[in-house]
Design a protein around this motif. Structure first.
Motif, mmCIF file in Angstrom:
data_model
loop_
_atom_site.group_PDB
_atom_site.id
_atom_site.type_symbol
_atom_site.label_atom_id
_atom_site.label_comp_id
_atom_site.label_asym_id
_atom_site.label_seq_id
_atom_site.Cartn_x
_atom_site.Cartn_y
_atom_site.Cartn_z
ATOM 1 N N LEU A 92 0.879 -1.164 0.000
ATOM 2 C CA LEU A 92 0.000 0.000 0.000
ATOM 3 C C LEU A 92 0.914 1.210 0.000
ATOM 4 C CD1 LEU A 92 -2.711 -0.943 2.691
ATOM 5 C CD2 LEU A 92 -2.978 -0.940 0.205
ATOM 6 N N ASP A 93 0.548 2.234 -0.757
ATOM 7 C CA ASP A 93 1.348 3.467 -0.790
ATOM 8 C C ASP A 93 1.467 4.065 0.599
ATOM 9 O OD1 ASP A 93 1.037 3.158 -3.515
ATOM 10 O OD2 ASP A 93 -0.604 4.615 -3.619
ATOM 11 N N THR A 96 -1.715 5.595 1.634
ATOM 12 C CA THR A 96 -2.910 4.741 1.665
ATOM 13 C C THR A 96 -2.956 4.002 2.998
ATOM 14 O OG1 THR A 96 -2.795 4.426 -0.733
ATOM 15 C CG2 THR A 96 -4.090 2.828 0.490
ATOM 16 N N HIS A 174 0.569 2.322 -7.763
ATOM 17 C CA HIS A 174 -0.393 3.425 -7.562
ATOM 18 C C HIS A 174 -1.653 3.218 -8.412
ATOM 19 C CE1 HIS A 174 2.585 6.716 -5.967
ATOM 20 N NE2 HIS A 174 2.637 5.594 -5.276
ATOM 21 N N GLN A 175 -2.044 1.967 -8.568
ATOM 22 C CA GLN A 175 -3.066 1.663 -9.566
ATOM 23 C C GLN A 175 -4.398 2.401 -9.384
ATOM 24 O OE1 GLN A 175 -3.549 -2.406 -10.594
ATOM 25 N NE2 GLN A 175 -5.429 -2.039 -11.739
ATOM 26 N N ARG A 177 -5.163 5.052 -7.617
ATOM 27 C CA ARG A 177 -4.989 6.507 -7.780
ATOM 28 C C ARG A 177 -4.876 6.869 -9.261
ATOM 29 N NH1 ARG A 177 -3.510 8.791 -2.790
ATOM 30 N NH2 ARG A 177 -3.133 7.151 -1.279
ATOM 31 N N LEU A 190 -7.359 7.270 0.365
ATOM 32 C CA LEU A 190 -7.569 5.899 -0.129
ATOM 33 C C LEU A 190 -7.352 4.914 1.013
ATOM 34 C CD1 LEU A 190 -8.131 4.333 -2.783
ATOM 35 C CD2 LEU A 190 -5.657 4.166 -3.096
HETATM 36 N N1 URA Z 1 -3.746 1.601 -5.504
HETATM 37 C C1 URA Z 1 -3.122 2.745 -5.155
HETATM 38 O O1 URA Z 1 -3.136 3.716 -5.886
HETATM 39 N N2 URA Z 1 -2.466 2.785 -3.998
HETATM 40 C C2 URA Z 1 -2.415 1.745 -3.138
HETATM 41 O O2 URA Z 1 -1.808 1.837 -2.084
HETATM 42 C C3 URA Z 1 -3.077 0.567 -3.509
HETATM 43 C C4 URA Z 1 -3.733 0.522 -4.702
#
Ligand code: URA
Length: 223
Positions: A92-93, A96, A174-175, A177, A190
């Motif tokens: 996770l970012d 996030t 960063h999917q 986002r 998020l």
């Molecule tokens: N997608 C995102 O952009 N950030 C995350 O931490 C997980 C999924």
């Protein structure tokens, strides 16, 4: 027959350091009671080959096993768990929060992460503006990111008030986002709320950790 040293086994369980355990064994404070359960100083230790935990990852902490400058999710673990060789399942970012799994089982981690396993990861997002039906349709067809990366079909649920839920089966950088940004809805906050059938409990608290039960592990891989 494969032999496992008792001090190693208990150290892997996070009971104490191997040095302390060797002293406890020498002092006769460790007794072996049958093949599965071992009482230690009055505490019962169930042996598990691998270990599985969930964490409610707070914002501001990096998903890594070590980092020279920033606090990592492993830094948040109590000392007995730090000794176990756990690593995060996917990432996770830093910005996030939410459900993060930790394990020492590489095959398990691969199974959770791989899009081939079709394990759904669900996020709640707060966005600038309001996601709409057109966005939901685009998600269901598979979003093409601004850098040309094609995402698998995903689910966007409109919740109103600048909020939406996104369900994906893959974990590109960063999917979520980037998917929302590609629709002109930059993410403000998020949070991952579930992986497969396993939901993040409300009462774990930011940085809280608990071991997964056998039932959790089954739930995780249920659709
Ligand atoms: N997608 C995102 O952009 N950030 C995350 O931490 C997980 C999924």
């Amino acid at each position: 027959m494969a032999m496992l040293r008792l001090d190693k086994l208990l150290a892997d369980e996070g009971v104490a350091s191997r040095k302390d355990l060797r002293e406890m064994i020498r002092a006769g404070r460790v007794t072996v009671d049958g093949a599965v359960e071992r009482p230690l100083d009055g505490e019962r230790v169930g042996y598990r080959r691998f270990h599985y935990y969930m964490m409610d990852k707070p914002v501001g902490v990096v998903t890594a096993t070590e980092d020279k400058r920033q606090q990592t999710v492993l830094d948040l673990l109590p000392p007995d768990l730090k000794r176990m060789g756990l690593f995060p399942v996917g990432r996770l970012d830093k910005d996030t929060s939410g459900l993060l799994l930790l394990t020492d089982d590489g095959e398990f981690a691969h199974r959770v992460i791989s899009p081939k396993s079709c394990v759904k990861k669900r996020y709640y997002a707060e966005v600038e503006g309001e996601a709409d039906e057109q966005d939901a349709l685009a998600f269901s067809r598979g979003i093409l990111l601004r850098d040309g990366t094609q995402c698998l079909p995903a689910e966007l649920t409109l919740l109103g008030g600048g909020k939406c839920a996104v369900t994906v089966m893959e974990g590109k950088y960063h999917q979520v986002r980037r998917m929302l940004a590609s629709r002109g809805k930059p993410v403000l906050a998020l949070r991952r709320v579930s992986i497969g059938g396993l939901r993040l409990p409300d009462d774990l608290g930011a940085g809280g950790v608990r071991e997964l039960t056998e039932e959790d592990l089954c739930t995780l891989f249920k659709a």
